[in-house]
Write an enzyme that holds these catalytic residues in place. Structure first.
Site, short mmCIF file in Angstrom:
data_model
loop_
_atom_site.label_atom_id
_atom_site.label_comp_id
_atom_site.label_asym_id
_atom_site.label_seq_id
_atom_site.Cartn_x
_atom_site.Cartn_y
_atom_site.Cartn_z
N LYS A 81 -5.61 0.13 7.43
CA LYS A 81 -5.79 1.58 7.26
C LYS A 81 -6.61 1.86 6.01
CE LYS A 81 -3.07 5.74 6.21
NZ LYS A 81 -1.70 6.24 5.92
N ASP B 49 9.36 12.73 5.96
CA ASP B 49 8.43 13.16 7.01
C ASP B 49 8.82 12.52 8.34
OD1 ASP B 49 6.35 14.56 8.12
OD2 ASP B 49 4.80 13.14 7.51
#
Length: 709
Positions: free
Chosen positions: A417, A512
């Site tokens: 990523k 989250d």
């Protein structure tokens, strides 16, 4: 020969000066129309770039995008960014003492077959109001973006910055072709009617908008702007690549002089080569330098010309210059190559230090809880793993970064990523995610193999999760998740969160929790992911005070109002996931008057679960479905102290899988019938029967929306 060269230059300049084809109008009123745009016959423009020349009510002749009310105010054909500007409607909601009395929302669409998209670099979604929330959904894989604007009194509103007090802004998804802003209010403006009766929302050029404070919160803001704001559109020649069209009769770039094209994965656009300027679509590009002739050889810019009668000595001088140039060029190439290697090493060392490399090394090496496999990779290793970050290795890309598929030297397949991190705060969040994951060793938490800090933008190296996000499986029309699969995934995810809260050496609040942050491997085993927003909890502490951050639809209302992050905040978010698994619906929908959690609670209390439960779920065990609904209701209670602990949720879900028993903290409703769902025996299709679907890894690592307080 000199005369011929001068004549050639004159013809080139004449050709470049013409921006349109012969017989095609060059202007629409006072507006110049450069090719590939055009008016009239089809040969006057490239397909999709026709301009409609109209006469406005004031008598002025102006250009429009055909079949729309979008007036073109600027067309730019530079080497870099290429945009056009149009006008966009403004959405508004106005309230009085009785509630909403005016609603004006408009859907803007550029069409699916046009070359235009709303620019994600120059435009912002903007909202005005003191009791206002806004989100938009468009064509970009149903991706929602939004923001919240609040204020308590006129004194708290100051002009200038859109910081969430009276005004908020957020970026648009990349590649957006149509959108519909959805305004909402928490309290119908009841506490701010005196100075702010209306909410406004619009997409506009960031450089155009400046927040004017209280004057922009008045009821006449719409009238003052006549409902119009400017918007910038990006445009490209084709959604194909340069490679496909290169040097063909259809090519718009290579049939011109001194031009090339941007060879991106999903678009085709022309530009002038370095040292040239002009229109790369019409007439080509010419040298930006002027050449002067002095009777011998003149070399300037990109042209070389000879004198009329070159002598032998002149030719020898030319050869000597060429030979000298060749020697200098070879020497320079060798030195430059060595210098480039040294510079690259210094730059990577600089980025390593800038990205807190020494700190992260210390955290990993000194922490006994860090897994032995957590590693700080070199950029050289990741370049080799991804074939120098080849475009064919891209798994997905979005507004927050790109994810590549890589093969490490030990034959492990990984997802790398590369985030778009630019600020120190985001670097700290990155270090936080690495430090958090390095302490976690759980079968239902995504494994972090390590990171690389030798680039301006740090990179994370995760285990490769091939079966995508849970949200994709739940919300796709062809999903095959059986009830047993859903219950197992819920149990595995709850177990991972319980581990973070209770079993890890340092308590961790995820902050989250959502279905897109639960990934499924090739066996459909749940993997909790994305710890960029997570927080460690000090020993004996019950909460952490933070800036409110989360995702619409999953955010704990108590955390939103107090700023105190607790274990029960993750419990609330997990309750939303349980409702998603039961109903197959999204937490937020532009077609519903209320969010999914509120709708579920209302139907649950009215004994009407059959009105919302997914048909696929209804085919499962009816008693288990009722009990999971009761668990979800307990998790979604407004007061955190009334919710169960994550450990209790995990134990109860696992018990349901084995024994179908109820837990004492679940509140039972005596008026409810023991069975609200029709059980239809059917062959269950296991989740792992559909592992061939190719889900985009880019969205598996999607960043959350930051919500300012």
């Amino acid at each position: 020969m000199v005369l011929g060269v001068l004549l050639l230059q004159f013809l080139l300049l004449t050709l470049v000066a013409s921006q349109t084809y012969p017989g095609c109008p060059e202007n629409c009123g006072d507006f110049s129309i450069p090719f590939p745009f055009g008016i009239g016959e089809k040969y006057c423009f490239i397909e999709g770039f026709e301009v409609d020349c109209r006469t406005r009510a004031d008598g002025n002749i102006v250009p429009y995008i055909p079949n729309t009310e979008f007036e073109i105010t600027n067309i730019s054909i530079p080497t870099g960014e290429m945009t056009i500007a149009v006008a966009s409607y403004m959405a508004r909601d106005c309230y009085d003492r009785s509630g909403l009395n005016m609603k004006n929302h408009t859907t803007l669409s550029l069409g699916t077959d046009t070359p235009y998209t709303f620019s994600d670099t120059q435009n912002k979604l903007t909202a005005l109001g003191c009791d206002t929330r806004v989100n938009i959904s468009g064509n970009n894989n149903n991706k929602n973006v939004g923001c919240v604007s609040i204020c308590e009194s006129p004194d708290s509103v100051t002009g200038g910055s859109c910081n969430g007090i009276g005004c908020c802004q957020t970026s648009l998804p990349k590649g957006l072709k149509h959108y519909s802003p959805q305004l909402g209010s928490f309290n119908n403006h009841s506490s701010v009617l005196g100075f702010n009766p209306c909410s406004y929302a619009f997409v506009t050029v960031q450089s155009w908008f400046s927040f004017g404070g209280l004057s922009d919160l008045s009821s006449d803001y719409y009238d003052r702007n006549e409902g119009f704001v400017p918007v910038v559109l990006d445009w490209v020649i084709s959604n194909q690549t340069c490679k496909k069209f290169r040097r063909t009769t259809d090519d718009a770039c290579f049939n011109q002089l001194n031009t090339d094209c941007y060879d991106s994965i999903n678009y085709y656009r022309c530009y002038c080569k370095e040292g040239y300027e002009g229109n790369p679509y019409r007439g080509g590009c010419h040298d930006i330098d002027d050449c002067s002739l002095n009777g011998s050889v003149s070399i300037c810019g990109n042209y070389a010309t000879n004198s009329v009668n070159p002598t032998l000595s002149t030719m020898l001088i030319i050869l000597a210059i060429i030979l000298l140039f060749f020697i200098v060029w070879c020497t320079y190439t060798l030195i430059h190559k060595r210098w480039k290697v040294v510079k690259q090493k210094k730059l990577r060392k600089k980025y390593f230090l800038q990205n807190r490399g020494l700190l992260l090394q210390h955290l990993i090496s000194s922490d006994e809880e860090s897994t032995e496999h957590t590693k700080i990779f070199s950029m050289k290793e990741l370049e080799k793993a991804t074939n120098n970050f080849d475009e064919t290795r891209v798994l997905g890309r979005g507004g927050h970064g790109t994810v590549y598929k890589g093969l490490l030297s030990d034959q492990r397949i990984v997802a790398i990523k590369k985030s778009k991190i630019v600020s120190n705060d985001e670097i700290d969040q990155f270090i936080n995610e690495v430090a958090t994951l390095s302490r976690i060793n759980h079968r239902n938490v995504v494994k972090l193999y390590g990171c690389c800090l030798e680039a301006e933008v740090p990179l994370l190296v995760y285990e490769f999760i091939p079966n995508g996000m849970l949200s994709d499986h739940i919300h796709s029309e062809d999903n095959h998740l059986s009830w047993d699969d859903r219950l197992r995934i819920a149990s595995e995810s709850a177990g991972a969160l319980s581990y973070l809260h209770s079993a890890a050496s340092t308590t961790i609040f995820h902050r989250d929790v959502k279905s897109s942050n639960i990934l499924l491997d090739d066996n459909c085993t749940a993997k909790v992911a994305d710890f960029g927003a997570s927080r460690f909890v000090p020993l004996n502490a019950t909460h952490v005070s933070t800036i409110v951050q989360g995702t619409f639809g999953y955010l704990d209302p108590e955390y939103f109002h107090t700023g105190k992050l607790t274990e029960k905040s993750d419990v609330y978010s997990f309750g939303v996931i349980l409702v998603e698994l039961l109903t197959g619906k999204r937490p937020l929908s532009m077609h519903e008057d209320m969010n999914l959690s509120t709708h579920f609670i209302l139907l649950f209390k009215e004994n009407r679960l059959e009105d919302i439960v997914d048909d696929r779920v209804a085919k499962g065990g009816k008693e288990q479905i009722q009990m999971v609904a009761e668990i979800a209701e307990a998790c979604l209670r407004v007061r955190g102290e009334e919710r169960p602990m994550m450990k209790e949720v995990a134990i109860e879900l696992e018990r349901l899988r084995q024994h179908n028993k109820k837990h004492p903290w679940i509140v039972h409703h005596p008026k409810e019938s023991p069975c609200l769902l029709n059980s239809v025996p059917t062959e269950q299709i296991r989740c792992n029967a559909d592992t061939s679907r190719n889900y985009s890894l880019e969205r598996d690592f999607m960043e959350s929306i930051d919500i300012p307080r």
